[in-house]
Write a protein that holds these residues in place. Structure first.
Motif, mmCIF file in Angstrom:
data_model
loop_
_atom_site.group_PDB
_atom_site.id
_atom_site.type_symbol
_atom_site.label_atom_id
_atom_site.label_comp_id
_atom_site.label_asym_id
_atom_site.label_seq_id
_atom_site.Cartn_x
_atom_site.Cartn_y
_atom_site.Cartn_z
ATOM 1 N N PRO A 1 -5.199 7.032 76.778
ATOM 2 C CA PRO A 1 -5.399 8.175 76.611
ATOM 3 C C PRO A 1 -6.178 8.918 77.623
ATOM 4 O O PRO A 1 -7.041 7.830 78.742
ATOM 5 C CB PRO A 1 -5.826 8.603 75.354
ATOM 6 N N LYS A 2 -5.478 9.925 78.444
ATOM 7 C CA LYS A 2 -6.494 9.960 79.640
ATOM 8 C C LYS A 2 -8.020 10.776 78.128
ATOM 9 O O LYS A 2 -8.663 11.385 77.677
ATOM 10 C CB LYS A 2 -6.240 12.077 79.701
ATOM 11 N N VAL A 3 -9.116 10.019 79.430
ATOM 12 C CA VAL A 3 -9.856 10.014 78.706
ATOM 13 C C VAL A 3 -11.562 10.536 79.676
ATOM 14 O O VAL A 3 -11.000 10.617 81.007
ATOM 15 C CB VAL A 3 -11.246 8.530 79.322
ATOM 16 N N ILE A 4 -11.714 11.311 79.201
ATOM 17 C CA ILE A 4 -13.666 12.883 79.799
ATOM 18 C C ILE A 4 -14.730 12.471 79.971
ATOM 19 O O ILE A 4 -15.216 11.729 78.399
ATOM 20 C CB ILE A 4 -13.190 13.944 79.893
ATOM 21 N N ASN A 5 -15.064 11.192 80.813
ATOM 22 C CA ASN A 5 -16.442 11.019 80.318
ATOM 23 C C ASN A 5 -17.744 11.949 80.440
ATOM 24 O O ASN A 5 -17.912 12.172 81.678
ATOM 25 C CB ASN A 5 -16.464 9.880 81.426
ATOM 26 N N LEU A 6 -18.513 11.997 79.657
ATOM 27 C CA LEU A 6 -18.937 13.119 79.813
ATOM 28 C C LEU A 6 -20.886 12.642 79.559
ATOM 29 O O LEU A 6 -20.663 11.771 78.947
ATOM 30 C CB LEU A 6 -19.620 14.513 78.910
ATOM 31 N N GLN A 7 -21.894 13.631 80.240
ATOM 32 C CA GLN A 7 -23.236 12.531 79.761
ATOM 33 C C GLN A 7 -23.687 13.871 79.330
ATOM 34 O O GLN A 7 -24.111 14.780 80.159
ATOM 35 C CB GLN A 7 -24.041 11.516 80.914
ATOM 36 N N VAL A 8 -24.768 13.118 78.217
ATOM 37 C CA VAL A 8 -25.786 14.583 78.468
ATOM 38 C C VAL A 8 -26.918 14.840 79.269
ATOM 39 O O VAL A 8 -27.387 13.375 79.075
ATOM 40 C CB VAL A 8 -26.263 14.576 76.836
ATOM 41 N N VAL A 9 -27.626 15.867 79.423
ATOM 42 C CA VAL A 9 -28.833 15.269 80.386
ATOM 43 C C VAL A 9 -29.736 17.199 79.925
ATOM 44 O O VAL A 9 -29.374 17.880 79.168
ATOM 45 C CB VAL A 9 -28.229 15.604 82.402
ATOM 46 N N THR A 10 -30.533 16.790 80.562
ATOM 47 C CA THR A 10 -31.661 17.665 80.273
ATOM 48 C C THR A 10 -32.061 17.993 81.707
ATOM 49 O O THR A 10 -32.547 17.551 82.644
ATOM 50 C CB THR A 10 -32.945 17.251 79.794
ATOM 51 N N LYS A 11 -32.470 19.645 82.085
ATOM 52 C CA LYS A 11 -32.171 20.057 83.329
ATOM 53 C C LYS A 11 -33.320 21.499 83.858
ATOM 54 O O LYS A 11 -32.862 22.429 82.551
ATOM 55 C CB LYS A 11 -30.965 20.617 84.308
ATOM 56 N N GLU A 12 -34.250 21.148 83.418
ATOM 57 C CA GLU A 12 -35.595 22.274 83.622
ATOM 58 C C GLU A 12 -35.984 22.525 82.028
ATOM 59 O O GLU A 12 -35.395 24.099 81.444
ATOM 60 C CB GLU A 12 -35.166 23.164 84.175
ATOM 61 N N GLY A 13 -36.045 21.598 81.033
ATOM 62 C CA GLY A 13 -36.326 22.174 79.704
ATOM 63 C C GLY A 13 -35.067 22.156 79.165
ATOM 64 O O GLY A 13 -35.242 22.199 77.656
ATOM 65 N N LYS A 14 -33.808 22.423 79.256
ATOM 66 C CA LYS A 14 -32.768 22.881 79.145
ATOM 67 C C LYS A 14 -31.645 21.644 78.247
ATOM 68 O O LYS A 14 -31.092 21.101 80.218
ATOM 69 C CB LYS A 14 -31.726 24.290 79.081
ATOM 70 N N LEU A 15 -30.580 21.613 78.224
ATOM 71 C CA LEU A 15 -30.008 20.230 77.495
ATOM 72 C C LEU A 15 -28.359 20.733 77.766
ATOM 73 O O LEU A 15 -27.681 22.349 77.535
ATOM 74 C CB LEU A 15 -29.850 20.308 76.293
ATOM 75 N N MET A 16 -27.938 20.171 78.613
ATOM 76 C CA MET A 16 -26.643 20.706 79.193
ATOM 77 C C MET A 16 -25.725 19.033 79.360
ATOM 78 O O MET A 16 -26.487 17.978 79.208
ATOM 79 C CB MET A 16 -27.131 21.341 80.025
ATOM 80 N N ALA A 17 -24.081 19.203 79.530
ATOM 81 C CA ALA A 17 -23.197 18.224 79.306
ATOM 82 C C ALA A 17 -22.588 18.265 81.289
ATOM 83 O O ALA A 17 -21.884 19.351 81.533
ATOM 84 C CB ALA A 17 -22.285 17.959 78.371
ATOM 85 N N VAL A 18 -22.320 16.559 81.843
ATOM 86 C CA VAL A 18 -22.110 17.091 83.156
ATOM 87 C C VAL A 18 -20.950 15.685 83.272
ATOM 88 O O VAL A 18 -20.818 15.244 82.332
ATOM 89 C CB VAL A 18 -23.218 16.607 83.900
ATOM 90 N N LYS A 19 -20.403 16.108 84.170
ATOM 91 C CA LYS A 19 -18.800 15.233 84.318
ATOM 92 C C LYS A 19 -19.620 14.631 85.029
ATOM 93 O O LYS A 19 -19.530 14.147 86.025
ATOM 94 C CB LYS A 19 -17.465 16.218 84.653
ATOM 95 N N ARG A 20 -18.908 12.624 84.644
ATOM 96 C CA ARG A 20 -18.698 11.599 85.034
ATOM 97 C C ARG A 20 -17.460 11.307 85.134
ATOM 98 O O ARG A 20 -17.044 10.515 84.986
ATOM 99 C CB ARG A 20 -19.942 10.999 84.780
ATOM 100 N N ASP A 21 -17.432 11.327 86.659
ATOM 101 C CA ASP A 21 -15.840 10.715 87.150
ATOM 102 C C ASP A 21 -16.824 9.403 87.816
ATOM 103 O O ASP A 21 -15.705 8.706 88.262
ATOM 104 C CB ASP A 21 -15.301 11.434 88.339
#
Length: 354
Positions: free
Chosen positions: A97-117
Protein backbone atom coordinates in the motif's frame (compact mmCIF):
# COMPACT_ATOMS: atom_id res chain seq x y z
CA UNK A 1 -8.43 14.03 3.71
CA UNK A 2 -11.88 12.99 4.80
CA UNK A 3 -14.81 14.30 2.86
CA UNK A 4 -16.96 17.03 4.41
CA UNK A 5 -19.52 15.72 6.84
CA UNK A 6 -17.69 12.45 7.50
CA UNK A 7 -16.05 11.35 10.72
CA UNK A 8 -12.38 10.59 11.08
CA UNK A 9 -12.55 6.84 11.57
CA UNK A 10 -9.17 5.27 10.88
CA UNK A 11 -8.73 1.51 10.65
CA UNK A 12 -5.75 0.28 12.58
CA UNK A 13 -3.59 -2.19 10.73
CA UNK A 14 -1.53 -3.23 13.72
CA UNK A 15 -0.38 -1.26 16.73
CA UNK A 16 3.20 -2.37 16.99
CA UNK A 17 5.26 -2.51 20.16
CA UNK A 18 8.11 -0.04 20.46
CA UNK A 19 11.28 -0.84 18.57
CA UNK A 20 14.68 -1.06 20.22
CA UNK A 21 18.07 -0.63 18.67
CA UNK A 22 21.43 -0.57 20.44
CA UNK A 23 20.98 2.84 22.04
CA UNK A 24 17.63 4.38 21.12
CA UNK A 25 14.05 3.67 22.18
CA UNK A 26 11.55 4.48 19.42
CA UNK A 27 7.86 3.91 18.76
CA UNK A 28 5.97 3.42 15.49
CA UNK A 29 2.21 4.01 15.51
CA UNK A 30 0.54 2.65 12.38
CA UNK A 31 -3.01 3.03 11.06
CA UNK A 32 -4.90 3.10 7.77
CA UNK A 33 -7.17 5.92 6.58
CA UNK A 34 -8.60 6.61 3.11
CA UNK A 35 -6.60 3.73 1.58
CA UNK A 36 -3.29 5.08 2.88
CA UNK A 37 -1.02 3.73 5.60
CA UNK A 38 0.23 6.32 8.07
CA UNK A 39 3.40 5.30 9.89
CA UNK A 40 4.02 7.81 12.70
CA UNK A 41 7.46 7.72 14.30
CA UNK A 42 8.39 8.91 17.78
CA UNK A 43 12.14 9.10 18.21
CA UNK A 44 14.50 10.94 20.57
CA UNK A 45 16.71 11.67 17.56
CA UNK A 46 15.62 15.17 16.64
CA UNK A 47 15.41 16.39 13.05
CA UNK A 48 17.56 19.41 12.21
CA UNK A 49 15.65 22.61 12.90
CA UNK A 50 13.49 21.17 15.70
CA UNK A 51 13.89 21.05 19.47
CA UNK A 52 16.61 18.56 20.42
CA UNK A 53 16.54 18.95 24.18
CA UNK A 54 13.53 18.50 26.44
CA UNK A 55 11.33 17.65 23.44
CA UNK A 56 7.82 16.46 24.18
CA UNK A 57 8.27 13.24 22.19
CA UNK A 58 11.46 12.37 24.13
CA UNK A 59 9.62 12.85 27.43
CA UNK A 60 6.80 10.62 26.20
CA UNK A 61 9.22 7.90 25.10
CA UNK A 62 11.07 8.07 28.41
CA UNK A 63 7.84 7.48 30.30
CA UNK A 64 7.05 4.48 28.09
CA UNK A 65 10.52 3.05 28.61
CA UNK A 66 10.33 3.55 32.35
CA UNK A 67 6.97 1.76 32.35
CA UNK A 68 8.42 -1.15 30.34
CA UNK A 69 6.03 -0.38 27.50
CA UNK A 70 7.82 -2.75 25.13
CA UNK A 71 8.94 -6.35 25.43
CA UNK A 72 12.54 -6.18 26.55
CA UNK A 73 13.20 -9.81 25.62
CA UNK A 74 13.62 -8.86 21.98
CA UNK A 75 16.26 -6.50 20.63
CA UNK A 76 13.94 -5.14 17.92
CA UNK A 77 10.41 -5.47 16.60
CA UNK A 78 10.06 -4.78 12.90
CA UNK A 79 7.04 -3.17 11.30
CA UNK A 80 4.86 -5.68 9.47
CA UNK A 81 1.69 -4.81 7.61
CA UNK A 82 -0.56 -7.11 5.65
CA UNK A 83 -3.85 -7.66 3.89
CA UNK A 84 -6.84 -6.96 6.11
CA UNK A 85 -9.80 -9.23 6.74
CA UNK A 86 -12.31 -6.91 5.07
CA UNK A 87 -10.17 -6.11 2.06
CA UNK A 88 -10.37 -7.58 -1.41
CA UNK A 89 -8.72 -6.73 -4.67
CA UNK A 90 -5.36 -7.22 -6.38
CA UNK A 91 -2.88 -8.87 -4.04
CA UNK A 92 -0.06 -6.58 -5.15
CA UNK A 93 -2.03 -3.45 -4.22
CA UNK A 94 -2.97 -4.84 -0.83
CA UNK A 95 0.54 -6.11 -0.05
CA UNK A 96 2.28 -2.89 -1.00
CA UNK A 97 0.00 0.00 0.00
CA UNK A 98 0.88 3.68 -0.23
CA UNK A 99 2.72 4.57 2.99
CA UNK A 100 3.04 8.09 4.38
CA UNK A 101 5.86 8.43 6.92
CA UNK A 102 5.45 11.09 9.60
CA UNK A 103 7.57 11.96 12.61
CA UNK A 104 6.34 13.64 15.74
CA UNK A 105 8.61 16.56 16.65
CA UNK A 106 8.73 19.58 18.96
CA UNK A 107 9.28 23.10 17.67
CA UNK A 108 9.47 26.00 20.10
CA UNK A 109 7.75 23.86 22.73
CA UNK A 110 4.82 22.84 20.51
CA UNK A 111 4.16 19.31 19.24
CA UNK A 112 3.67 18.74 15.50
CA UNK A 113 4.10 16.09 12.79
CA UNK A 114 6.36 16.44 9.76
CA UNK A 115 6.46 14.32 6.63
CA UNK A 116 9.57 12.18 6.19
CA UNK A 117 10.26 11.27 2.56
CA UNK A 118 13.84 10.31 3.37
CA UNK A 119 13.01 7.19 5.40
CA UNK A 120 13.67 3.81 3.75
CA UNK A 121 10.69 1.91 2.38
CA UNK A 122 9.48 -0.91 4.59
CA UNK A 123 9.64 -4.40 3.12
CA UNK A 124 6.37 -5.73 4.48
CA UNK A 125 6.83 -9.17 2.93
CA UNK A 126 10.55 -10.00 2.71
CA UNK A 127 11.47 -12.59 0.09
CA UNK A 128 12.17 -16.19 1.07
CA UNK A 129 15.86 -17.04 0.69
CA UNK A 130 15.83 -20.68 1.80
CA UNK A 131 17.79 -22.63 -0.89
CA UNK A 132 15.49 -25.66 -0.71
CA UNK A 133 12.40 -23.52 -1.33
CA UNK A 134 14.06 -21.72 -4.23
CA UNK A 135 14.92 -25.08 -5.78
CA UNK A 136 11.38 -26.50 -5.63
CA UNK A 137 9.90 -27.26 -9.04
CA UNK A 138 6.44 -25.73 -8.85
CA UNK A 139 4.56 -23.08 -10.87
CA UNK A 140 5.25 -19.46 -9.89
CA UNK A 141 2.40 -16.94 -9.80
CA UNK A 142 3.04 -13.21 -9.67
CA UNK A 143 1.11 -11.16 -7.12
CA UNK A 144 -0.15 -8.97 -9.97
CA UNK A 145 -2.46 -11.74 -11.26
CA UNK A 146 -3.78 -12.85 -7.86
CA UNK A 147 -7.07 -11.44 -6.62
CA UNK A 148 -7.82 -11.55 -2.88
CA UNK A 149 -11.37 -12.52 -1.93
CA UNK A 150 -11.01 -12.38 1.85
CA UNK A 151 -8.77 -13.24 4.78
CA UNK A 152 -9.14 -16.73 6.28
CA UNK A 153 -6.57 -16.63 9.06
CA UNK A 154 -3.62 -14.41 9.88
CA UNK A 155 -1.38 -14.28 6.74
CA UNK A 156 -3.70 -16.78 5.00
CA UNK A 157 -6.12 -15.63 2.29
CA UNK A 158 -8.76 -16.96 -0.04
CA UNK A 159 -7.72 -15.88 -3.53
CA UNK A 160 -8.65 -16.48 -7.14
CA UNK A 161 -6.24 -17.12 -10.02
CA UNK A 162 -7.49 -17.58 -13.57
CA UNK A 163 -10.96 -18.38 -12.25
CA UNK A 164 -9.78 -20.96 -9.70
CA UNK A 165 -10.23 -20.41 -5.96
CA UNK A 166 -7.02 -21.18 -4.07
CA UNK A 167 -5.56 -20.53 -0.64
CA UNK A 168 -2.53 -18.19 -0.34
CA UNK A 169 -0.15 -17.83 2.58
CA UNK A 170 2.26 -14.90 2.67
CA UNK A 171 5.64 -14.51 4.31
CA UNK A 172 5.90 -11.90 7.03
CA UNK A 173 8.86 -10.77 9.12
CA UNK A 174 7.56 -12.74 12.08
CA UNK A 175 6.95 -15.91 10.02
CA UNK A 176 9.89 -15.77 7.65
CA UNK A 177 11.66 -18.96 8.80
CA UNK A 178 8.49 -20.88 9.61
CA UNK A 179 6.99 -20.37 6.15
CA UNK A 180 10.13 -21.86 4.55
CA UNK A 181 9.80 -24.88 6.84
CA UNK A 182 6.14 -25.22 5.94
CA UNK A 183 6.76 -25.09 2.19
CA UNK A 184 9.49 -27.72 2.48
CA UNK A 185 7.25 -30.02 4.55
CA UNK A 186 4.28 -29.65 2.20
CA UNK A 187 6.52 -30.39 -0.79
CA UNK A 188 7.92 -33.46 0.98
CA UNK A 189 4.39 -34.67 1.72
CA UNK A 190 3.34 -34.05 -1.86
CA UNK A 191 6.26 -35.96 -3.36
CA UNK A 192 5.95 -38.88 -0.91
CA UNK A 193 2.92 -40.27 -2.77
CA UNK A 194 0.91 -40.91 0.38
CA UNK A 195 -2.47 -42.59 0.15
CA UNK A 196 -5.70 -40.64 0.35
CA UNK A 197 -5.81 -41.06 4.15
CA UNK A 198 -3.29 -38.20 4.40
CA UNK A 199 -5.50 -35.16 4.40
CA UNK A 200 -3.10 -32.26 3.96
CA UNK A 201 -3.85 -29.47 1.45
CA UNK A 202 -2.03 -29.83 -1.87
CA UNK A 203 0.86 -27.42 -2.47
CA UNK A 204 -0.02 -25.74 -5.77
CA UNK A 205 2.64 -23.11 -6.39
CA UNK A 206 4.81 -20.28 -5.13
CA UNK A 207 3.94 -16.60 -5.01
CA UNK A 208 6.41 -14.20 -6.59
CA UNK A 209 6.78 -10.43 -6.43
CA UNK A 210 9.38 -7.90 -7.56
CA UNK A 211 11.51 -8.92 -4.55
CA UNK A 212 11.36 -12.71 -4.99
CA UNK A 213 9.29 -15.56 -3.53
CA UNK A 214 6.95 -14.13 -0.88
CA UNK A 215 4.53 -16.98 -0.18
CA UNK A 216 2.88 -20.13 -1.45
CA UNK A 217 -0.42 -21.42 -2.78
CA UNK A 218 -2.30 -24.51 -1.61
CA UNK A 219 -5.63 -26.13 -2.28
CA UNK A 220 -8.57 -24.26 -0.75
CA UNK A 221 -10.60 -26.21 1.81
CA UNK A 222 -14.13 -24.81 2.23
CA UNK A 223 -14.36 -24.99 5.99
CA UNK A 224 -17.17 -25.87 8.33
CA UNK A 225 -17.29 -23.38 11.21
CA UNK A 226 -13.82 -21.94 10.50
CA UNK A 227 -11.81 -24.74 12.17
CA UNK A 228 -12.31 -27.68 14.53
CA UNK A 229 -11.67 -25.63 17.67
CA UNK A 230 -14.37 -23.14 16.73
CA UNK A 231 -16.79 -25.88 15.64
CA UNK A 232 -16.47 -27.57 19.05
CA UNK A 233 -16.93 -24.24 20.84
CA UNK A 234 -20.11 -23.59 18.87
CA UNK A 235 -21.45 -27.08 19.55
CA UNK A 236 -20.82 -26.79 23.29
CA UNK A 237 -22.40 -23.32 23.39
CA UNK A 238 -25.46 -24.70 21.59
CA UNK A 239 -25.82 -27.27 24.38
CA UNK A 240 -25.52 -24.59 27.04
CA UNK A 241 -21.85 -23.80 27.62
CA UNK A 242 -21.20 -20.22 28.70
CA UNK A 243 -19.14 -19.14 25.68
CA UNK A 244 -19.47 -16.18 23.30
CA UNK A 245 -17.48 -14.21 20.77
CA UNK A 246 -15.11 -11.60 22.16
CA UNK A 247 -17.60 -8.86 21.32
CA UNK A 248 -20.28 -10.62 23.37
CA UNK A 249 -22.33 -11.91 20.44
CA UNK A 250 -23.52 -15.53 20.68
CA UNK A 251 -21.77 -18.31 18.83
CA UNK A 252 -23.77 -19.78 15.92
CA UNK A 253 -25.92 -22.79 16.73
CA UNK A 254 -24.07 -25.96 15.78
CA UNK A 255 -24.67 -29.67 16.26
CA UNK A 256 -21.77 -32.14 16.19
CA UNK A 257 -22.75 -35.78 16.61
CA UNK A 258 -20.65 -38.40 18.36
CA UNK A 259 -20.24 -40.25 15.04
CA UNK A 260 -18.78 -37.16 13.34
CA UNK A 261 -16.36 -36.54 16.20
CA UNK A 262 -15.21 -40.17 16.06
CA UNK A 263 -14.68 -39.88 12.31
CA UNK A 264 -12.58 -36.72 12.67
CA UNK A 265 -10.55 -38.29 15.48
CA UNK A 266 -9.79 -41.32 13.31
CA UNK A 267 -8.88 -39.22 10.28
CA UNK A 268 -6.46 -37.00 12.22
CA UNK A 269 -4.82 -40.07 13.72
CA UNK A 270 -4.50 -41.70 10.27
CA UNK A 271 -2.90 -38.59 8.81
CA UNK A 272 -0.37 -38.31 11.64
CA UNK A 273 0.51 -42.01 11.48
CA UNK A 274 1.31 -41.70 7.78
CA UNK A 275 3.34 -38.52 8.24
CA UNK A 276 5.31 -40.01 11.11
CA UNK A 277 6.15 -43.06 9.01
CA UNK A 278 8.27 -40.63 6.94
CA UNK A 279 9.49 -38.69 10.00
CA UNK A 280 7.42 -35.64 9.03
CA UNK A 281 6.35 -33.63 12.09
CA UNK A 282 3.15 -31.59 12.19
CA UNK A 283 4.53 -29.27 14.87
CA UNK A 284 1.76 -26.89 15.94
CA UNK A 285 -0.74 -29.68 16.49
CA UNK A 286 -4.05 -28.49 17.96
CA UNK A 287 -7.75 -28.36 17.13
CA UNK A 288 -7.39 -24.85 15.67
CA UNK A 289 -5.12 -26.33 12.98
CA UNK A 290 -7.69 -28.87 11.84
CA UNK A 291 -10.11 -27.79 9.12
CA UNK A 292 -13.42 -29.55 8.60
CA UNK A 293 -14.39 -29.66 4.93
CA UNK A 294 -17.97 -28.38 4.71
CA UNK A 295 -18.54 -30.48 1.56
CA UNK A 296 -17.05 -33.86 2.50
CA UNK A 297 -17.04 -33.41 6.30
CA UNK A 298 -13.43 -34.67 6.37
CA UNK A 299 -10.77 -33.43 8.80
CA UNK A 300 -7.73 -31.77 7.19
CA UNK A 301 -4.45 -31.11 9.01
CA UNK A 302 -2.91 -27.68 8.30
CA UNK A 303 -0.12 -25.32 9.42
CA UNK A 304 3.28 -27.01 9.32
CA UNK A 305 5.18 -23.84 10.19
CA UNK A 306 6.60 -25.17 13.42
CA UNK A 307 4.73 -23.03 15.95
CA UNK A 308 3.83 -24.28 19.40
CA UNK A 309 0.69 -23.27 21.29
CA UNK A 310 0.78 -23.53 25.06
CA UNK A 311 -1.35 -26.34 26.43
CA UNK A 312 -0.95 -28.71 23.52
CA UNK A 313 2.70 -29.78 23.45
CA UNK A 314 5.25 -29.59 26.24
CA UNK A 315 8.17 -27.35 25.36
CA UNK A 316 10.74 -30.14 25.52
CA UNK A 317 8.72 -32.23 23.04
CA UNK A 318 8.10 -29.44 20.52
CA UNK A 319 9.15 -30.30 16.97
CA UNK A 320 9.13 -34.06 17.53
CA UNK A 321 6.83 -36.96 16.70
CA UNK A 322 6.45 -37.46 20.46
CA UNK A 323 5.11 -33.92 20.70
CA UNK A 324 2.66 -34.60 17.89
CA UNK A 325 1.47 -37.71 19.70
CA UNK A 326 0.97 -35.76 22.91
CA UNK A 327 -1.18 -33.20 21.07
CA UNK A 328 -3.05 -35.99 19.27
CA UNK A 329 -4.03 -37.53 22.60
CA UNK A 330 -5.36 -34.16 23.72
CA UNK A 331 -7.26 -33.65 20.47
CA UNK A 332 -8.78 -37.13 20.72
CA UNK A 333 -9.72 -36.45 24.34
CA UNK A 334 -11.64 -33.31 23.32
CA UNK A 335 -13.41 -35.19 20.57
CA UNK A 336 -14.32 -38.04 22.93
CA UNK A 337 -15.86 -35.81 25.59
CA UNK A 338 -19.47 -36.44 26.50
CA UNK A 339 -20.96 -32.96 26.74
CA UNK A 340 -23.49 -32.55 29.53
CA UNK A 341 -25.37 -29.42 30.59
CA UNK A 342 -25.05 -28.76 34.31
CA UNK A 343 -27.98 -29.11 36.68
CA UNK A 344 -28.16 -25.33 37.09
CA UNK A 345 -28.84 -24.96 33.37
CA UNK A 346 -25.75 -22.80 32.90
CA UNK A 347 -22.59 -24.67 33.86
CA UNK A 348 -21.15 -27.16 31.41
CA UNK A 349 -19.51 -30.47 32.28
CA UNK A 350 -17.41 -32.70 30.03
CA UNK A 351 -16.63 -36.31 30.80
CA UNK A 352 -14.49 -38.58 28.68
CA UNK A 353 -16.27 -41.61 27.30
CA UNK A 354 -14.65 -44.91 28.26
Amino acid sequence: MAQNGTEFNPRFRELHPSKWDATVYTLNYVFEYNDHIFDILLSPRAISGYDATHSIESQCLQRMEDASFCDGDETQRNLTLGVQATESGPLHTLMYPKVINLQVVTKEGKLMAVKRDDLPAHDFHPPITNPRVLGISLPHYQVSIIQVLNELFETVYKVIINGEVICAKLARNSTHDSISDEINKLYEIQTANFSSVVRVPLLMGLIGSHTGIVGFLMAYIPTYRHNLEYALRCAKATLGADDRHRDGTPLPATTVSKARREKWSRQIEETLAALHSRNIVWGDAKTANVLIDEVTDDAWVVDFGGGNTKGWIDRELHGSTEGDQQALRRIKKELAEDWVLGEDGHSFDCTVEK
